[in-house]
Design a protein around this motif. Structure first.
Motif, short mmCIF file in Angstrom:
data_model
loop_
_atom_site.label_atom_id
_atom_site.label_comp_id
_atom_site.label_asym_id
_atom_site.label_seq_id
_atom_site.Cartn_x
_atom_site.Cartn_y
_atom_site.Cartn_z
N TRP A 180 0.86 -1.31 -0.08
CA TRP A 180 0.08 -0.16 -0.01
C TRP A 180 0.77 1.34 0.10
CZ3 TRP A 180 -2.12 -2.71 4.60
CH2 TRP A 180 -1.32 -2.54 5.85
N ALA A 181 2.27 1.05 -0.04
CA ALA A 181 2.91 2.41 -0.03
C ALA A 181 4.14 2.39 -0.92
CB ALA A 181 3.61 2.66 1.34
N ILE A 182 4.96 1.30 -0.92
CA ILE A 182 6.14 1.26 -1.72
C ILE A 182 5.99 1.02 -3.03
CG2 ILE A 182 8.33 0.06 -2.07
CD1 ILE A 182 8.43 -0.28 1.06
N HIS A 183 5.27 -0.02 -3.30
CA HIS A 183 4.88 -0.45 -4.91
C HIS A 183 4.05 0.65 -5.40
CE1 HIS A 183 6.98 -3.80 -5.90
NE2 HIS A 183 6.87 -4.38 -4.99
N PRO A 184 2.64 1.24 -4.93
CA PRO A 184 1.96 2.02 -5.50
C PRO A 184 2.47 3.54 -5.73
CG PRO A 184 0.69 0.88 -3.81
CD PRO A 184 2.34 0.48 -3.70
N TYR A 185 3.42 3.78 -4.73
CA TYR A 185 3.99 5.03 -4.83
C TYR A 185 5.20 5.16 -5.74
CZ TYR A 185 1.32 6.67 -0.88
OH TYR A 185 0.08 6.86 -0.23
N LEU A 186 5.93 4.10 -5.74
CA LEU A 186 7.10 3.96 -6.87
C LEU A 186 6.50 3.89 -8.44
CD1 LEU A 186 9.46 1.25 -5.35
CD2 LEU A 186 9.82 3.73 -5.69
N TRP A 187 5.21 3.26 -8.58
CA TRP A 187 4.43 3.08 -9.68
C TRP A 187 4.24 4.54 -10.14
CZ3 TRP A 187 -0.78 4.14 -10.30
CH2 TRP A 187 -1.38 3.67 -11.37
N ALA A 188 3.51 5.18 -9.11
CA ALA A 188 2.83 6.42 -9.57
C ALA A 188 4.01 7.55 -9.79
CB ALA A 188 2.20 6.89 -8.61
N TRP A 189 5.27 7.38 -9.15
CA TRP A 189 6.36 8.38 -9.18
C TRP A 189 7.03 8.22 -10.82
CZ3 TRP A 189 11.56 7.82 -10.47
CH2 TRP A 189 12.07 9.48 -10.25
N TYR A 190 7.26 6.89 -11.08
CA TYR A 190 7.63 6.60 -12.65
C TYR A 190 6.58 7.21 -13.42
CZ TYR A 190 11.62 3.86 -10.54
OH TYR A 190 12.64 3.37 -9.81
N ARG A 191 5.35 7.07 -13.37
CA ARG A 191 4.52 7.58 -14.21
C ARG A 191 4.30 8.96 -14.39
NH1 ARG A 191 0.72 3.42 -15.82
NH2 ARG A 191 -1.11 5.15 -16.07
N MET A 192 4.44 9.62 -13.25
CA MET A 192 4.25 11.17 -13.20
C MET A 192 5.36 11.80 -13.56
SD MET A 192 1.93 12.09 -9.68
CE MET A 192 3.29 11.15 -8.69
N THR A 193 6.59 11.09 -13.70
CA THR A 193 7.82 11.84 -13.99
C THR A 193 8.25 11.22 -15.46
OG1 THR A 193 9.10 10.12 -13.04
CG2 THR A 193 8.62 11.91 -11.58
N ARG A 202 9.16 7.94 -16.48
CA ARG A 202 10.13 7.36 -16.54
C ARG A 202 9.97 5.76 -16.50
NH1 ARG A 202 14.55 10.35 -12.73
NH2 ARG A 202 13.65 12.59 -12.91
N THR A 203 8.45 5.58 -16.82
CA THR A 203 8.12 4.07 -16.86
C THR A 203 8.98 3.41 -17.78
OG1 THR A 203 5.78 4.86 -16.12
CG2 THR A 203 6.21 2.79 -17.04
N ALA A 204 9.38 4.09 -18.89
CA ALA A 204 10.01 3.13 -20.07
C ALA A 204 11.59 3.29 -19.62
CB ALA A 204 9.76 3.89 -21.24
N THR A 205 12.14 4.10 -18.75
CA THR A 205 13.48 3.98 -18.45
C THR A 205 13.93 2.54 -17.92
OG1 THR A 205 13.16 4.81 -16.26
CG2 THR A 205 13.60 6.30 -17.94
N PRO A 206 15.54 2.32 -17.77
CA PRO A 206 15.73 1.00 -17.15
C PRO A 206 15.22 0.90 -15.93
CG PRO A 206 17.58 1.90 -18.58
CD PRO A 206 16.48 2.95 -18.76
N ASP A 207 15.26 2.13 -15.15
CA ASP A 207 14.71 1.88 -13.61
C ASP A 207 13.12 1.64 -13.68
OD1 ASP A 207 17.35 2.34 -12.68
OD2 ASP A 207 17.02 4.38 -12.08
N GLY A 208 12.55 2.40 -14.60
CA GLY A 208 11.03 2.30 -14.54
C GLY A 208 10.75 0.71 -14.96
N ALA A 209 11.42 0.25 -15.90
CA ALA A 209 11.06 -1.15 -16.49
C ALA A 209 11.47 -1.91 -15.34
CB ALA A 209 11.78 -1.37 -17.71
N ARG A 210 12.56 -1.90 -14.62
CA ARG A 210 13.17 -2.68 -13.37
C ARG A 210 11.84 -2.59 -12.63
NH1 ARG A 210 18.12 -0.75 -9.98
NH2 ARG A 210 16.41 0.55 -9.49
N HIS A 211 11.25 -1.60 -12.12
CA HIS A 211 10.18 -1.45 -11.16
C HIS A 211 8.98 -2.22 -11.72
CE1 HIS A 211 6.60 -0.01 -9.10
NE2 HIS A 211 7.27 -0.37 -8.13
N LEU A 212 8.48 -2.24 -12.47
CA LEU A 212 7.26 -3.03 -13.39
C LEU A 212 7.85 -4.46 -13.16
CD1 LEU A 212 6.34 -0.73 -16.17
CD2 LEU A 212 5.40 -0.84 -14.00
N GLU A 213 8.86 -4.80 -13.37
CA GLU A 213 9.25 -6.14 -13.38
C GLU A 213 8.98 -6.69 -11.91
OE1 GLU A 213 13.07 -9.34 -13.91
OE2 GLU A 213 13.14 -7.31 -14.76
#
Length: 658
Positions: A229-242, A244-255
């Motif tokens: 309820w915090a770490i994954h949802p907020y990381l998910w939203a941060w990569y989307r809002m900035t 960076r979802t398609a960056t290596p870090d963003g892709a790693r988080h989605l994995e």
């Protein structure tokens, strides 16, 4: 609805064809979500920013609690706003726009407290930083319908408030993501983000990754639902809002997000009961947030039908118990029960549950809402998930109960309740947790009977586990070491090595207890709780005890080696599941450098388990050989299985009692 009282809540009719397992549809989610928000309305303030719900107020005061009620309920309102057709969201949009503007007006009658830096000494309210993150998340989800309807001056007012919190230093745990969330939203709308440190904070959190999608909540072994309820949802939203979802870090988080959902799904029993472990459990359905994030981003390992089935099962379990139906969400679990919550939680805290409704932001024609329900993972297979980096063995039983053998999570480096003498907490310190039981809290934590091997002092006080000194997981065998302590002081010359050996629905716990002289020892099994007294009785043999409640849920503890007697222990008002609870208990006396104690534990839904021929045991010195009735065998040397320094506190240790 004819003849129904005006305030009576009636769910839509079940859909047996589309949802053959729960009967629930999107309409059920919408109805419950709106009901939870409606429960706030009678307690609202004129401007909507400071509702005063019934319940506890923390030391920060009512203004903080009112802010929290708005920020957290907005997590529920936002997907309702985003996903509602046509003008159905208009009233809700207006309600929260008005509240946000009133709370962020620095000169307004309902202005929210500005947060302060999380450094000692703390000079004000820090929780405003949390609500800045929640509001940023909600604005991101409802941006098109709420943010974009505001005037430019109104947007600037909210942005100024968010920016203040985006620039603050925070505690070194999941809080690192709160200013990052505020900054992320500001970036997404082209606002000023100078002097913000979101990217640094996100890197810190990513460095806490363990395995199978799980992070530790800070640089210590604190593993719990904050992942969901915090770490994954907020990381998910941060990569989307900035962006960076398609960056290596963003892709790693989605994995990692997909891996988390796969393993986390094993914590939910088929009847919707969630594994009862970790702090802030009063957030309840918030644990569904990561599942919805994975579904939105296309990395969900569950099918759409299984996703809706699992999520609906959890919500139906809480709603069926009356949570949020006839009163606002309260501090508790299935019932109001404040001891399940920590001292930082007030009357608005439980509404973080709203982030678990994120799926309502998904189009109503999407497969997750239209596919026929399919069984969730814990319905289709039993077995044990081995999680070495967490120190966890997560088991799905054949009867649907989910069990956790915990040898890795203690949350002691940043104590959950810093004012306690002992740094541990009942939601982390137990050897075992399950989906159908809860640990003893309040007075039950003082006694510390269930799920624990305790050394007792001359006054009968039980030792606490404290910091886990070392751990090891090897297949279905997991172990850990702790130095027992009482009142914050280590017991001189004492240590405990505990090893769990699992086979199907059974768990054998073997302990190597080191003491400088004779000392009473006690081990408790699972605490079974109910709305009426739990039946307790000795089973076959003088070293076996059983507790069983009316519906058949039963906990068994059988002393196989070293234990001298068995009994039961009953308590009142110490358990989140029900007011009456009971625990099967084993007792013995430890004496010397190598006392070996072995017990067999079982938790079952259909009455006591006959453990007579379940296992054959051989003990030679510190070596325990186990041969299960299934044919599986394990040999464990308790003296060497868990590598550790072997140092125990001496009598002249300043931390030891004299």
């Amino acid at each position: 609805m004819t003849g129904t009282a005006p305030d009576t809540f009636v769910l839509p009719a079940p859909d047996e064809a589309g949802s053959p397992l729960t009967g629930w549809t999107r309409a059920h989610w919408d109805a419950v979500g709106r009901r939870w928000l409606q429960r706030i309305e009678p307690f609202d303030s004129p401007g909507g920013a400071l509702p005063r719900l019934p319940g506890r107020v923390t030391g920060d005061g009512e203004r903080r609690e009112g802010m929290e009620t708005v920020g957290r309920s907005f997590l529920l309102a936002a997907p309702l706003i985003a996903g509602a057709p046509g003008g159905e969201a208009e009233a809700l949009t207006e309600r929260y726009a008005r509240a946000l503007l009133a709370g962020t007006d620095p000169d307004g009658a309902e202005s929210w407290p500005l947060g302060v830096t999380c450094r000692a000494p703390v000079t004000g309210v820090t929780n405003s930083i949390v609500e800045a993150a929640n509001i940023a998340f909600g604005l991101h989800i409802s941006r098109e319908r709420l943010w974009e309807r505001l005037t430019r001056p109104e947007q600037l007012r909210i942005a100024d408030w968010l920016r203040h919190h985006a620039r603050l230093e925070v505690w070194h745990n999941n809080w690192q993501l709160f200013p990052a969330m505020a900054e992320g939203f500001l970036r997404s709308v082209g606002a000023d983000t100078s002097a913000c440190t979101g990217e640094r904070n996100v890197r810190r959190v990513e460095s806490w990754y363990l395995e199978q999608g799980w992070y530790t909540d800070g640089p210590e072994h604190a593993i719990d639902y904050y992942n969901a309820w915090a770490i994954h949802p907020y990381l998910w939203a941060w990569y989307r809002m900035t962006g960076r979802t398609a960056t290596p870090d963003g892709a790693r988080h989605l994995e990692r997000l997909g891996a988390f959902v796969e393993s986390w799904a094993d914590t939910v029993a088929p009847d919707g009961s969630m594994l009862h472990v970790g702090r802030s459990l009063t957030y309840r359905t918030a644990a569904l947030a990561a599942l919805w994030c994975a579904e939105i981003s296309g990395v969900n390992p569950l099918t759409p039908g299984a996703t809706r089935r699992l999520a609906s099962g959890v919500l139906a379990r809480f709603a069926g118990a009356g949570v949020g139906i006839d009163r606002p969400l309260d501090l508790g679990w299935y019932r109001p029960y404040e001891p399940v919550a920590q001292t930082y939680s007030g009357f608005g805290s439980p509404y973080l549950a709203g982030i678990g409704f994120l799926g309502l932001a998904i189009d109503r024609d999407a497969p997750v809402w239209t596919a026929v329900e399919e069984p969730q993972p814990t319905e289709t297979a039993s077995g044990t998930r081995v999680m070495p980096s967490l120190g966890w063995l997560l088991t799905t039983q054949r009867d649907g109960i989910v069990r956790l053998a915990n040898h890795g999570s203690d949350h002691c480096e940043i104590p959950v309740e810093p004012t306690r003498a002992d740094p541990d907490d009942p939601h982390y310190a137990k050897l075992g947790y399950s989906s159908h039981t809860a640990p003893g809290t309040a007075g039950g934590w003082d006694g510390n009977v269930d799920g624990h091997l305790a050394l007792l002092d001359a006054d009968g006080r039980a030792s606490h586990r404290g910091v886990i000194r070392a751990m090891r997981v090897d297949g279905p065998v997991a172990g850990s070491v702790h130095l027992p302590q009482i009142g914050g002081r280590l017991l001189p010359g004492c240590s405990v090595v505990s090893v769990s050996i699992l086979d199907a629905d059974l768990e054998l716990r073997a302990h190597l207890v080191r003491t400088p002289g004779p000392r009473p020892v006690r081990e408790g099994g699972w605490a079974v709780a109910d709305g009426s007294p739990v039946e307790s009785y000795p089973a076959a043999g003088e070293r076996t005890a059983v507790v069983v409640r009316a519906d058949g849920l039963a906990a068994t503890a059988a002393g196989l080696y070293g234990w001298s007697a068995a009994g039961t222990h009953a308590e009142r008002d110490t358990n989140a599941v029900g007011p009456y609870s009971a625990v099967p208990v084993l007792t013995a006396t430890a004496d010397g450098p190598a006392t070996v104690l072995v017990a067999l534990h079982a938790l079952a839904r259909s009455g006591p388990v006959d453990v007579t021929d379940a296992v054959h045991l051989d003990v030679s010195g510190t070596v325990v050989h186990v041969r299960w009735g299934t044919g599986a065998e394990h040999t464990v040397d308790l003296a060497t299985f868990v590598p550790w320094d072997g140092v125990v506190p001496a009598r002249d240790d300043p931390s030891a009692p004299r």
